[in-house]
Design a protein around this motif. Sequence first.
Motif, PDB file in Angstrom:
ATOM      1  N   GLY A   1      -0.471   8.725  14.071  1.00  9.12           N
ATOM      2  CA  GLY A   1      -1.556   9.625  13.691  1.00  9.12           C
ATOM      3  C   GLY A   1      -1.939   9.582  12.230  1.00  9.12           C
ATOM      4  O   GLY A   1      -2.854  10.298  11.807  1.00  9.12           O
ATOM      5  N   THR A   2      -1.295   8.731  11.439  1.00  3.03           N
ATOM      6  CA  THR A   2      -1.619   8.631  10.024  1.00  3.03           C
ATOM      7  C   THR A   2      -2.627   7.508   9.785  1.00  3.03           C
ATOM      8  O   THR A   2      -2.810   6.622  10.615  1.00  3.03           O
ATOM      9  N   VAL A   3      -3.269   7.562   8.631  1.00  3.34           N
ATOM     10  CA  VAL A   3      -4.201   6.513   8.223  1.00  3.34           C
ATOM     11  C   VAL A   3      -3.403   5.361   7.618  1.00  3.34           C
ATOM     12  O   VAL A   3      -2.499   5.584   6.800  1.00  3.34           O
ATOM     13  N   ALA A   4      -3.717   4.143   8.019  1.00  3.59           N
ATOM     14  CA  ALA A   4      -2.981   2.974   7.534  1.00  3.59           C
ATOM     15  C   ALA A   4      -3.945   1.876   7.111  1.00  3.59           C
ATOM     16  O   ALA A   4      -4.996   1.677   7.733  1.00  3.59           O
ATOM     17  N   ASN A   5      -3.570   1.182   6.058  1.00  2.50           N
ATOM     18  CA  ASN A   5      -4.323   0.000   5.647  1.00  2.50           C
ATOM     19  C   ASN A   5      -4.179  -1.068   6.724  1.00  2.50           C
ATOM     20  O   ASN A   5      -3.185  -1.125   7.441  1.00  2.50           O
ATOM     21  N   ALA A   6      -5.183  -1.913   6.859  1.00  4.25           N
ATOM     22  CA  ALA A   6      -5.126  -3.024   7.812  1.00  4.25           C
ATOM     23  C   ALA A   6      -5.878  -4.200   7.229  1.00  4.25           C
ATOM     24  O   ALA A   6      -6.872  -4.023   6.517  1.00  4.25           O
TER      25      ALA A   6
ATOM     26  N   THR B   1       0.839  -1.199   0.000  1.00  2.06           N
ATOM     27  CA  THR B   1       0.000   0.000   0.000  1.00  2.06           C
ATOM     28  C   THR B   1       0.872   1.247   0.000  1.00  2.06           C
ATOM     29  O   THR B   1       1.435   1.628   1.029  1.00  2.06           O
ATOM     30  N   ASP B   2       0.963   1.908  -1.150  1.00  8.62           N
ATOM     31  CA  ASP B   2       1.716   3.161  -1.210  1.00  8.62           C
ATOM     32  C   ASP B   2       0.766   4.337  -0.959  1.00  8.62           C
ATOM     33  O   ASP B   2      -0.419   4.161  -0.654  1.00  8.62           O
ATOM     34  N   ASP B   3       1.270   5.559  -1.085  1.00  5.77           N
ATOM     35  CA  ASP B   3       0.462   6.741  -0.773  1.00  5.77           C
ATOM     36  C   ASP B   3      -0.772   6.845  -1.655  1.00  5.77           C
ATOM     37  O   ASP B   3      -1.854   7.212  -1.181  1.00  5.77           O
ATOM     38  N   GLU B   4      -0.627   6.523  -2.939  1.00  2.87           N
ATOM     39  CA  GLU B   4      -1.775   6.607  -3.847  1.00  2.87           C
ATOM     40  C   GLU B   4      -2.821   5.553  -3.503  1.00  2.87           C
ATOM     41  O   GLU B   4      -4.027   5.809  -3.554  1.00  2.87           O
ATOM     42  N   THR B   5      -2.361   4.359  -3.129  1.00  2.85           N
ATOM     43  CA  THR B   5      -3.288   3.267  -2.835  1.00  2.85           C
ATOM     44  C   THR B   5      -4.093   3.543  -1.573  1.00  2.85           C
ATOM     45  O   THR B   5      -5.291   3.253  -1.515  1.00  2.85           O
ATOM     46  N   ILE B   6      -3.463   4.134  -0.543  1.00  5.12           N
ATOM     47  CA  ILE B   6      -4.210   4.399   0.687  1.00  5.12           C
ATOM     48  C   ILE B   6      -5.321   5.412   0.428  1.00  5.12           C
ATOM     49  O   ILE B   6      -6.394   5.347   1.042  1.00  5.12           O
TER      50      ILE B   6
ATOM     51  N   LYS C   1      14.762 -13.649  -3.965  1.00  6.02           N
ATOM     52  CA  LYS C   1      15.664 -12.991  -3.020  1.00  6.02           C
ATOM     53  C   LYS C   1      14.877 -12.214  -1.977  1.00  6.02           C
ATOM     54  O   LYS C   1      13.852 -11.604  -2.290  1.00  6.02           O
ATOM     55  N   LYS C   2      15.372 -12.237  -0.729  1.00  8.85           N
ATOM     56  CA  LYS C   2      14.757 -11.453   0.331  1.00  8.85           C
ATOM     57  C   LYS C   2      15.184  -9.998   0.217  1.00  8.85           C
ATOM     58  O   LYS C   2      16.372  -9.700   0.059  1.00  8.85           O
ATOM     59  N   LYS C   3      14.206  -9.108   0.282  1.00  6.17           N
ATOM     60  CA  LYS C   3      14.481  -7.683   0.173  1.00  6.17           C
ATOM     61  C   LYS C   3      13.663  -6.930   1.205  1.00  6.17           C
ATOM     62  O   LYS C   3      12.730  -7.470   1.806  1.00  6.17           O
ATOM     63  N   ILE C   4      13.996  -5.675   1.405  1.00  8.76           N
ATOM     64  CA  ILE C   4      13.202  -4.785   2.240  1.00  8.76           C
ATOM     65  C   ILE C   4      12.616  -3.694   1.357  1.00  8.76           C
ATOM     66  O   ILE C   4      13.352  -2.992   0.657  1.00  8.76           O
ATOM     67  N   ARG C   5      11.298  -3.607   1.351  1.00  9.86           N
ATOM     68  CA  ARG C   5      10.606  -2.555   0.593  1.00  9.86           C
ATOM     69  C   ARG C   5      10.167  -1.456   1.545  1.00  9.86           C
ATOM     70  O   ARG C   5       9.614  -1.726   2.616  1.00  9.86           O
ATOM     71  N   ARG C   6      10.381  -0.223   1.157  1.00 15.08           N
ATOM     72  CA  ARG C   6       9.983   0.908   1.986  1.00 15.08           C
ATOM     73  C   ARG C   6       8.838   1.674   1.319  1.00 15.08           C
ATOM     74  O   ARG C   6       8.583   1.515   0.139  1.00 15.08           O
ATOM     75  N   GLY C   7       8.165   2.481   2.119  1.00 15.44           N
ATOM     76  CA  GLY C   7       7.072   3.287   1.588  1.00 15.44           C
ATOM     77  C   GLY C   7       5.701   2.650   1.734  1.00 15.44           C
ATOM     78  O   GLY C   7       4.732   3.113   1.133  1.00 15.44           O
ATOM     79  N   ASP C   8       5.607   1.587   2.552  1.00 16.38           N
ATOM     80  CA  ASP C   8       4.315   0.923   2.730  1.00 16.38           C
ATOM     81  C   ASP C   8       3.463   1.697   3.724  1.00 16.38           C
ATOM     82  O   ASP C   8       3.975   2.304   4.668  1.00 16.38           O
ATOM     83  N   ARG C   9       2.144   1.672   3.530  1.00 11.06           N
ATOM     84  CA  ARG C   9       1.197   2.361   4.411  1.00 11.06           C
ATOM     85  C   ARG C   9       0.263   1.343   5.068  1.00 11.06           C
ATOM     86  O   ARG C   9      -0.952   1.484   5.033  1.00 11.06           O
ATOM     87  N   ALA C  10       0.843   0.300   5.642  1.00 13.96           N
ATOM     88  CA  ALA C  10       0.056  -0.732   6.307  1.00 13.96           C
ATOM     89  C   ALA C  10       0.334  -0.703   7.798  1.00 13.96           C
ATOM     90  O   ALA C  10       1.422  -0.350   8.242  1.00 13.96           O
ATOM     91  N   GLY C  11      -0.664  -1.072   8.586  1.00  8.69           N
ATOM     92  CA  GLY C  11      -0.520  -1.084  10.028  1.00  8.69           C
ATOM     93  C   GLY C  11      -0.929  -2.421  10.608  1.00  8.69           C
ATOM     94  O   GLY C  11      -1.577  -3.238   9.953  1.00  8.69           O
ATOM     95  N   LYS C  12      -0.566  -2.631  11.872  1.00  7.40           N
ATOM     96  CA  LYS C  12      -0.904  -3.849  12.592  1.00  7.40           C
ATOM     97  C   LYS C  12      -1.950  -3.506  13.651  1.00  7.40           C
ATOM     98  O   LYS C  12      -1.656  -2.786  14.606  1.00  7.40           O
TER      99      LYS C  12
END
Length: 310
Positions: free
Chosen positions: A175-180, A77-82, A134-145
């Motif tokens: 304080g931000t909106v996050a996908n769940a 979930t990037d900024d546009e997707t949220i 390959k294992k990688k780290i992606r940044r910029g996700d807008r997901a929460g737990k």
Amino acid sequence: MTQPSEAAEQPPLVVKVGGARAVDPAGVVADVAHYTATGRQVVVVHGGSSAVDDTLEALGEEPEYVETPAGVSGRFTDDETIETFEMVLPGKLNTELVSDLRAVGVDAIGLSGVDGGLVTGPRKSAVRIVEDGKKKIRRGDRAGKPVAMNTGLLETLLSDGYIPTVCPPMLADDGTVANADADRVAALLAAKLGGELVLLTDVSGVYADPDDESTLIESATTPGGMGELEDAADGFMARKVHATREALEGGAVGVTIGDAGLRKPLVAALTGHGTSIDPAAVGAKTDGGVESLQPESDVLGITASGGDVG
């Protein structure tokens, strides 16, 4: 038939309706009307992954899904997707479902996880994924737990006779909106309410062989049975089994994974159809769940499904 006095003594019923294209909520709506008429407290949770994908594609965006090292697939979930989530789930789907419920006499009230801080938890922008082996780290996700619930808000609504109808997104700790993940939201609500959870989807339950519906696992009542479910579940079903564990460890009194396509899907799930899981299947329960049992993707604070809301 359950009498009103008996229903009032039963634990709250939390029913999650899947967001897949094959899921028609009409049967669930009728069943919710049935149970609320008996006096039982009901909370409805819904996703909307297919509608989000359709809207993204209509806007010229490609939905992106990733796989974690644990083998669980989910949405990135990037900024546009949220922004699309905010428009589609609370803006469109929740309004439509509340309208459908009210049309059959259910006093439904729509809420997202953001409203009143109903569902909150950590959000981090990094997620471990597997790409091209390959294992990688992606940044910029807008997901929460989802880890905390405004219990007072939900209990007040229930005691006043309302049927909370809940969807993602959630409110992150920053304080931000996050996908769940909607399954995990439902699991959290059932756990905090000490309720009974029903996860309705587009299959009959968990299959020992995912390609053979005759291998339905009807129940799990021991840790060994739970292990069998976890070994058998893959893809979207792995998310539901993970949510099941979280619900039971958090205090839910039982979970059933059932078929939303039946004529009376909720009634069927509560009368022996589907896969039922007993609290004994996860061993001793703790108030906040067992963190050591969280999948690897949670180490960086993202939902096990990458925040998909199906």
